[in-house]
Design a protein around this motif. Structure first.
Motif, PDB file in Angstrom:
ATOM      1  N   LEU A 276       0.822  -1.199   0.000  1.00 37.87           N
ATOM      2  CA  LEU A 276       0.000   0.000   0.000  1.00 37.87           C
ATOM      3  C   LEU A 276       0.862   1.257   0.000  1.00 37.87           C
ATOM      4  N   THR A 277       1.938   1.254   0.768  1.00 38.18           N
ATOM      5  CA  THR A 277       2.818   2.417   0.829  1.00 38.18           C
ATOM      6  C   THR A 277       3.474   2.679  -0.521  1.00 38.18           C
ATOM      7  N   THR A 278       3.898   1.629  -1.203  1.00 36.21           N
ATOM      8  CA  THR A 278       4.522   1.791  -2.518  1.00 36.21           C
ATOM      9  C   THR A 278       3.553   2.417  -3.513  1.00 36.21           C
ATOM     10  N   VAL A 279       2.324   1.921  -3.536  1.00 35.90           N
ATOM     11  CA  VAL A 279       1.315   2.486  -4.438  1.00 35.90           C
ATOM     12  C   VAL A 279       1.021   3.938  -4.071  1.00 35.90           C
ATOM     13  N   PHE A 280       0.973   4.231  -2.778  1.00 33.93           N
ATOM     14  CA  PHE A 280       0.688   5.601  -2.340  1.00 33.93           C
ATOM     15  C   PHE A 280       1.788   6.577  -2.766  1.00 33.93           C
ATOM     16  N   LEU A 371      -8.350  -0.516   1.546  1.00 34.85           N
ATOM     17  CA  LEU A 371      -9.361  -1.292   2.258  1.00 34.85           C
ATOM     18  C   LEU A 371      -8.868  -2.692   2.576  1.00 34.85           C
ATOM     19  N   ARG A 372      -8.145  -3.301   1.657  1.00 34.07           N
ATOM     20  CA  ARG A 372      -7.631  -4.655   1.900  1.00 34.07           C
ATOM     21  C   ARG A 372      -6.595  -4.655   3.017  1.00 34.07           C
ATOM     22  N   THR A 373      -5.731  -3.650   3.052  1.00 37.97           N
ATOM     23  CA  THR A 373      -4.721  -3.572   4.114  1.00 37.97           C
ATOM     24  C   THR A 373      -5.371  -3.325   5.466  1.00 37.97           C
ATOM     25  N   TYR A 374      -6.355  -2.453   5.492  1.00 38.51           N
ATOM     26  CA  TYR A 374      -7.065  -2.191   6.745  1.00 38.51           C
ATOM     27  C   TYR A 374      -7.737  -3.454   7.281  1.00 38.51           C
ATOM     28  N   ARG A 375      -8.365  -4.200   6.411  1.00 40.30           N
ATOM     29  CA  ARG A 375      -9.022  -5.432   6.856  1.00 40.30           C
ATOM     30  C   ARG A 375      -8.013  -6.475   7.317  1.00 40.30           C
ATOM     31  N   GLY A 376      -6.837  -6.517   6.671  1.00 37.07           N
ATOM     32  CA  GLY A 376      -5.808  -7.446   7.118  1.00 37.07           C
ATOM     33  C   GLY A 376      -5.288  -7.106   8.505  1.00 37.07           C
ATOM     34  N   ILE A 377      -5.073  -5.814   8.771  1.00 35.34           N
ATOM     35  CA  ILE A 377      -4.631  -5.400  10.105  1.00 35.34           C
ATOM     36  C   ILE A 377      -5.718  -5.667  11.133  1.00 35.34           C
ATOM     37  N   LEU A 378      -6.957  -5.421  10.772  1.00 38.63           N
ATOM     38  CA  LEU A 378      -8.066  -5.666  11.689  1.00 38.63           C
ATOM     39  C   LEU A 378      -8.211  -7.140  12.014  1.00 38.63           C
ATOM     40  N   GLU A 403     -10.767  -2.588  18.414  1.00 35.96           N
ATOM     41  CA  GLU A 403      -9.962  -3.167  17.348  1.00 35.96           C
ATOM     42  C   GLU A 403     -10.069  -2.349  16.067  1.00 35.96           C
ATOM     43  N   GLU A 404     -11.271  -1.904  15.716  1.00 37.21           N
ATOM     44  CA  GLU A 404     -11.448  -1.098  14.514  1.00 37.21           C
ATOM     45  C   GLU A 404     -10.715   0.232  14.630  1.00 37.21           C
ATOM     46  N   THR A 405     -10.778   0.844  15.797  1.00 33.66           N
ATOM     47  CA  THR A 405     -10.083   2.112  16.002  1.00 33.66           C
ATOM     48  C   THR A 405      -8.572   1.934  15.892  1.00 33.66           C
ATOM     49  N   ARG A 406      -8.050   0.897  16.534  1.00 33.71           N
ATOM     50  CA  ARG A 406      -6.606   0.669  16.469  1.00 33.71           C
ATOM     51  C   ARG A 406      -6.165   0.318  15.056  1.00 33.71           C
ATOM     52  N   ALA A 407      -6.955  -0.458  14.330  1.00 30.28           N
ATOM     53  CA  ALA A 407      -6.605  -0.800  12.951  1.00 30.28           C
ATOM     54  C   ALA A 407      -6.601   0.444  12.066  1.00 30.28           C
ATOM     55  N   TYR A 408      -7.546   1.359  12.279  1.00 39.46           N
ATOM     56  CA  TYR A 408      -7.583   2.598  11.493  1.00 39.46           C
ATOM     57  C   TYR A 408      -6.315   3.430  11.723  1.00 39.46           C
ATOM     58  N   TYR A 409      -5.978   3.667  12.979  1.00 41.47           N
ATOM     59  CA  TYR A 409      -4.797   4.487  13.268  1.00 41.47           C
ATOM     60  C   TYR A 409      -3.505   3.763  12.914  1.00 41.47           C
ATOM     61  N   ARG A 410      -3.494   2.459  13.019  1.00 43.27           N
ATOM     62  CA  ARG A 410      -2.299   1.714  12.609  1.00 43.27           C
ATOM     63  C   ARG A 410      -2.078   1.824  11.099  1.00 43.27           C
ATOM     64  N   THR A 411      -3.136   1.743  10.333  1.00 44.80           N
ATOM     65  CA  THR A 411      -2.999   1.870   8.883  1.00 44.80           C
ATOM     66  C   THR A 411      -2.432   3.231   8.510  1.00 44.80           C
ATOM     67  N   LEU A 412      -2.947   4.291   9.136  1.00 40.90           N
ATOM     68  CA  LEU A 412      -2.425   5.627   8.860  1.00 40.90           C
ATOM     69  C   LEU A 412      -0.976   5.758   9.311  1.00 40.90           C
ATOM     70  N   HIS A 413      -0.661   5.243  10.498  1.00 40.78           N
ATOM     71  CA  HIS A 413       0.691   5.402  11.046  1.00 40.78           C
ATOM     72  C   HIS A 413       1.727   4.715  10.167  1.00 40.78           C
ATOM     73  N   TYR A 414       1.510   3.458   9.849  1.00 42.94           N
ATOM     74  CA  TYR A 414       2.516   2.711   9.100  1.00 42.94           C
ATOM     75  C   TYR A 414       2.610   3.189   7.656  1.00 42.94           C
ATOM     76  N   THR A 415       1.496   3.587   7.055  1.00 45.24           N
ATOM     77  CA  THR A 415       1.563   4.118   5.697  1.00 45.24           C
ATOM     78  C   THR A 415       2.353   5.421   5.648  1.00 45.24           C
ATOM     79  N   SER A 416       2.102   6.298   6.601  1.00 45.20           N
ATOM     80  CA  SER A 416       2.821   7.568   6.636  1.00 45.20           C
ATOM     81  C   SER A 416       4.293   7.381   6.985  1.00 45.20           C
ATOM     82  N   LEU A 417       4.581   6.536   7.977  1.00 47.18           N
ATOM     83  CA  LEU A 417       5.970   6.334   8.397  1.00 47.18           C
ATOM     84  C   LEU A 417       6.792   5.649   7.312  1.00 47.18           C
TER      85      LEU A 417
END
Length: 535
Positions: A276-280, A371-378, A403-417
């Protein structure tokens, strides 16, 4: 008379053990029967002529008392156990304490009444909460059909408006502003740095506003405060090495974006987010390259194929069946946008066209991977056996979970970092930093950096809200939002001074967008009915 007294005395001898047991089993009944017995004994001794009827009544009373004593003893020791400890059935509710919750979050545990049940329940018989009451806003937005439409409409206008604002800021910074900064790669890197900093600030702000947000029923918006602590693990490192302790706190402490510190990093999660990060990164860099070296109509014309490519990816990768109404509305709106964008007297460069066409592929692919990455983390956070429901309709008692809240913020954190980690060496090797340092004279001007800050704010708003829109609608709808937004910005940037054929294309594009909106709304209503009937 003597024989009667002898019988009474013999009974009193055998009565003492029996009275002791009766006092244990039924003390109240024993006291009452003793009072009756003494009253009858006193009356019998005071009278000289005792008839045989009193003797018979006394014998009947003694028989009833012995019978009640046997019943009480049988009740105290039943022959068959009432509960079979060996045979236990699982509860229909998930665990009150999730396996992914930290041990330091004891004050935020949900009560048993707020746990989302695995078996759905109806909505009848419950009073509708007021929007201004405690939890009423969250209940209205996420547990009612009208509120869910309001929420989705807000996200559509918010994402479209933030995209338009970010485009205006980039246009002002790179093309039309007083201080032109024609370095799209370095400008993209600065915006991503500001985006990451704003994500940290926004997460801290939600924690500070924990009580008001939970009172409004928006508790799932509060970022996690602590990391996931596995069983048997303990916090605190080697106190002798302070640098190592500080490094551990930064990488696995508390706070930050997802609750694991400022530089939270987990290799397993990083591997999930890396595609996801590469595509972004490719999407953002190519889009800014195309925008920096081409006029706006050329930039829009090069990216006109985003919606058709998104439809193709949705059918192939997501295996989603698109209705004929939705497909027709999306293609007609794209065709009308093409008619509104075409110009005959516009200079075209091949670099901008190639960058725009390539960016269209990654723009269409990004929501699907998001969406696929978010669901995988969740899926890695939800304990085995628990169930989650996505989107409307949600439970009456809870509109989200930890779990949904943590998955949302984790997706943003790791994608940005990961974006910053991968883009930093590219910026250094490209050579823009040295050229900017020696040839740009306005690096010390506050107005220039204020424009960069506004651009970073727009990038943060688009980055953080796109995942919310993808969760609430679909990747195709998230991509299609750019079609009516592009038609509007075409007329807005030119101050509504566009040719008549372009006006016709803009109007028809908006009409087709309303057609798409109505079709998706009906599909969502049918899905809600099927979900409720399945319960």
């Amino acid at each position: 008379m003597n024989s009667l007294r002898f019988n009474r005395s013999s009974k009193s001898v055998f009565r003492k053990p029996l009275d002791f047991l009766t006092n244990i089993a039924q003390p109240d009944a024993r006291k009452k029967s003793d009072r009756d017995y003494h009253r009858r004994k006193h009356s019998a001794s005071s009278l000289d002529d005792t008839d045989h009827s009193d003797v018979e009544q006394y014998a009947q009373m003694e028989g009833r008392r012995s019978h009640s004593t046997q019943n009480s003893q049988s009740e105290l020791q039943p022959p068959v156990p009432l509960i079979d400890i060996g045979s236990r059935s699982t509860s229909p509710y998930p665990r009150s304490r999730s396996a992914v919750q930290s041990e330091d979050e004891d004050d935020e545990y949900e009560t048993a009444s707020s746990i989302r049940p695995l078996v759905g329940h109806g909505r009848g018989g419950k009073a509708v909460r007021g929007i201004t009451s405690q939890g009423g806003l969250g209940h209205f937005l996420f547990a009612t059909w009208a509120g869910w439409q309001v929420w989705v409409g807000f996200l559509v206008f918010w994402v479209g408006g933030c995209q338009f604002g970010l485009l205006l800021m980039n246009r002002f910074i790179m093309l039309t502003g007083i201080y032109k900064f024609p370095f799209p790669l370095t400008g993209t890197f600065v915006q991503l740095v500001l985006t990451h900093m704003l994500l940290i600030g926004f997460s801290s702000l939600t924690r500070a506003l924990d009580r008001p947000l939970r009172w409004l029923g928006l508790g799932p918006a509060v970022a996690p405060s602590f990391p996931i602590v596995p069983r048997g693990a303990h916090r605190g490192g080697n106190k002798k090495n302070k640098l190592l302790s500080i490094a551990r706190w930064l990488s696995n402490g508390s706070g930050g974006i997802a609750g694991g510190g400022l530089f939270e990093f987990d290799w397993q999660v990083a591997k999930q987010v890396l595609p996801l990060t590469t595509v972004f990164i490719v999407k953002v860099v190519l889009s800014n390259f195309s925008f920096a070296y081409a006029p706006l109509p050329t930039y829009q014309l090069a990216r006109i194929g985003i919606t058709p490519i998104s439809i193709l990816f949705t059918c192939i990768l997501s295996k989603e069946n698109i209705s004929g109404s939705t497909l027709s509305a999306a293609l007609v709106a794209t065709l009308n946008l093409l008619f509104a964008t075409i110009r005959s007297n516009v200079r075209v460069t091949w670099e901008s066209i190639v960058a725009g066409v390539l960016s269209s592929i990654f723009v269409a692919l990004y929501p699907i991977l998001l969406l696929r990455t978010y669901r995988g983390i969740l899926a890695g956070l939800v304990p085995q056996g628990d169930a989650l429901t996505a989107g409307y309709p949600s439970s009456d008692d809870v509109v989200g979970n930890r779990e949904e809240t943590r998955a949302y913020y984790r997706t943003l954190h790791y994608t940005s970092l990961l974006s910053l980690i991968l883009l930093t060496p590219i910026v250094l090797l490209f050579g823009d930093v040295r050229h900017i340092w020696h040839n740009i004279p306005f690096l010390d001007v506050p107005f220039f950096w204020s424009m960069m800050l506004f651009g970073g704010m727009g990038s943060w708003a688009v980055f953080s809200s796109t995942l919310l829109l993808v969760k609430a609608t679909s990747p195709l709808t998230t991509t299609f939002v750019s079609v009516p937004r592009t038609a509007f910005q075409l007329a807005m940037i030119n101050l509504f001074k566009i040719p008549a054929p372009s006006w016709v294309g803009v109007v028809l594009c908006w009409i087709s967008s309303v057609w798409y909106l109505v079709g998706r709304r009906e599909e969502g209503r049918v899905g809600v009915r099927r979900g409720l009937e399945g319960r």
